[in-house]
Design an enzyme around this catalytic site. Structure first.
Site, PDB file in Angstrom:
ATOM      1  N   THR A 211       0.852  -1.203   0.000  1.00  0.00           N
ATOM      2  CA  THR A 211       0.000   0.000   0.000  1.00  0.00           C
ATOM      3  C   THR A 211       0.880   1.243   0.000  1.00  0.00           C
ATOM      4  O   THR A 211       2.076   1.162  -0.290  1.00  0.00           O
ATOM      5  CB  THR A 211      -0.991  -0.024   1.180  1.00  0.00           C
ATOM      6  N   ASN A 212       0.315   2.397   0.309  1.00  0.00           N
ATOM      7  CA  ASN A 212       1.095   3.651   0.347  1.00  0.00           C
ATOM      8  C   ASN A 212       0.546   4.545   1.455  1.00  0.00           C
ATOM      9  O   ASN A 212      -0.377   4.174   2.166  1.00  0.00           O
ATOM     10  CB  ASN A 212       1.046   4.330  -1.018  1.00  0.00           C
ATOM     11  N   HIS A 213       1.113   5.750   1.566  1.00  0.00           N
ATOM     12  CA  HIS A 213       0.792   6.617   2.714  1.00  0.00           C
ATOM     13  C   HIS A 213      -0.495   7.430   2.573  1.00  0.00           C
ATOM     14  O   HIS A 213      -0.803   8.225   3.450  1.00  0.00           O
ATOM     15  CB  HIS A 213       1.927   7.614   2.935  1.00  0.00           C
TER      16      HIS A 213
END
Ligand code: CTP
Length: 405
Positions: A211-213
């Site tokens: 995933t990412n931020h």
């Protein structure tokens, strides 16, 4: 003077604070702008300002009790709640705020609040320590969470002689707010807006994912504001902790890019505007493991094979029709402007909103953001660092003025 308030049905609730005297001015201004005003008061508010003053100014009887008189007639709280286009609590005391936040229903005002289907605006007024108290602030947070609007108390001298926050907003400011509120409602009324938000999650095995931020704050701010401006919003969201408030938002929660794409595709045709604010994983696992991948003794390196994911923006860009507006986001760390312009062409965007990670307070997870809007024609506009909600509103207004007038 705008005509936003003409024939608007407004319930003004006056509760027991010294700022109740300002209610008389507020009623006058509302009536002057041709709104239809019904005043409701708590019993103790009548000690601060007389019902006679408010009924004369509003040209309607002031309602205080459930029972009208001894004939058995009663003030129907459900009808009142449904009648109003907006309910304004001004002044809203700590006690009334606490009751509304907690669903207490021991007078007519509370029953109307609980029966209302329209937006409710609270204009707090109290002494500074009461306003600052954690329980009052918590109650205000709860009210916001339930979708209510707040015009925060201002700074100034208070009835106690103390100076600080707690002063009720002036009637002129309240009028300006209500004007904007009704003005905003109208501009996107006929539109269906599809918005993606948040981070996607690509599974590696049953317990891990890529995933990412992204927290989804910008996409959700766009969705809430568009809905407040009257649009039918379809929000397709990856993982976030944000709750949807406006009932005009249809929320689809998804995990992977593929799931996000499928919901977008199903809703694409009927959407007038498509705003792609999600941070979508560009790659996914070639094969997702069925079982948890175990750590192997002596193996100090691990290679995961990834394959390209669906590009939602590019796929929808290819299908875009003349009357549709496709807005993308770009998050770049270098060659920002050039990369953003390339994305406009590659994905057939009409407009791209360029996020910069260079500015402190902008980007992932923050409440503020700085953005450059770039149109496919090459026009640019910079939105300096500001609250994401405010920014979302300004962007939507500009998009409307540029592409829908
Ligand atoms: N986007 C999308 N689907 C993807 C990747 C991106 O819909 N699989 C959208 C984003 O929501 C955003 C825009 O495309 O509106 C640009 O996203 P970004 O990640 O900056 O672009 P990429 O094409 O992924 O390019 P790169 O990661 O190489 O910068």
């Amino acid at each position: 003077m705008s005509d936003n308030l003409v024939n608007k049905k407004i319930i003004l609730v006056v509760t027991a604070g010294i700022a109740a005297y300002k209610a008389a001015f507020l009623v006058r201004l509302l009536v002057k702008q041709k709104a239809e005003v019904k005043v409701l008061m708590t019993e103790s508010a009548t000690q601060f300002i007389t019902p006679l003053t408010l009924s004369t100014l509003s040209k309607n009887s002031v309602l205080i009790d459930f029972v009208k008189d001894k004939t058995g007639q009663w003030n129907n709280h459900v009808d009142l709640g449904l009648w109003a286009d907006v309910i304004i609590f001004a002044p809203a005391t700590a006690d009334t705020i606490a009751k509304c936040a907690n669903g207490i229903c021991d007078n007519l005002v509370q029953a109307v609040y609980l029966s209302a289907k329209c937006s409710v605006i609270f204009v707090p007024a109290m002494d500074l320590d009461m306003y600052k108290h954690a329980s009052t602030q918590n109650n205000i947070t709860l009210l916001k969470k339930y979708g209510n609007l707040i015009i925060p108390a201002g700074f100034g001298e208070l009835a106690s002689g103390l100076v600080g926050e707690g002063r009720m907003a002036e009637p002129e400011e309240i009028i300006k707010y209500i004007n904007n509120f009704f003005g905003e409602k109208q501009i996107l009324k006929e539109k269906t807006i599809l918005i993606t938000a948040g981070a996607t999650q690509e599974p590696i095995d049953p317990v891990r994912y890529i995933t990412n931020h992204s927290t989804g704050k910008m996409g959700y701010a766009l969705a809430e504001n568009a809905a407040n401006m009257g649009a039918n919003v379809i929000l397709v969201s990856g993982k976030t902790n944000i709750e949807v408030i406006n009932p005009n938002i249809i929320l689809h929660k998804v995990a992977t890019a593929q799931e996000m794409y499928e919901i977008c595709q199903q809703n694409f045709q009927k959407s007038d505007w498509i705003i792609l604010a999600a941070a979508v994983a560009d790659y996914k696992m070639k094969e997702v493991a069925n079982q948890k991948i175990k750590k192997k003794e002596g193996q100090n390196e691990m290679i995961l094979t990834l394959v390209e994911n669906v590009d939602i923006a590019a796929t929808l860009g290819k299908q875009k029709k003349e009357n549709q507006l496709l807005v993308g986001f770009a998050l770049e760390t270098n060659n920002e402007f050039e990369n953003a312009k390339k994305k406009i062409v590659k994905k057939n965007f009409d407009v791209i909103l360029l996020n910069s990670l260079q500015t402190k307070g902008a980007g992932f997870g923050t409440d503020t953001n700085e953005i450059m809007m770039i149109s496919k024609e090459g026009n640019t506009k910079i939105y300096p660092l500001q609250d994401k909600k405010e920014l979302a509103k300004n962007i939507l207004i500009d998009l409307f003025e540029e592409y829908s007038l």
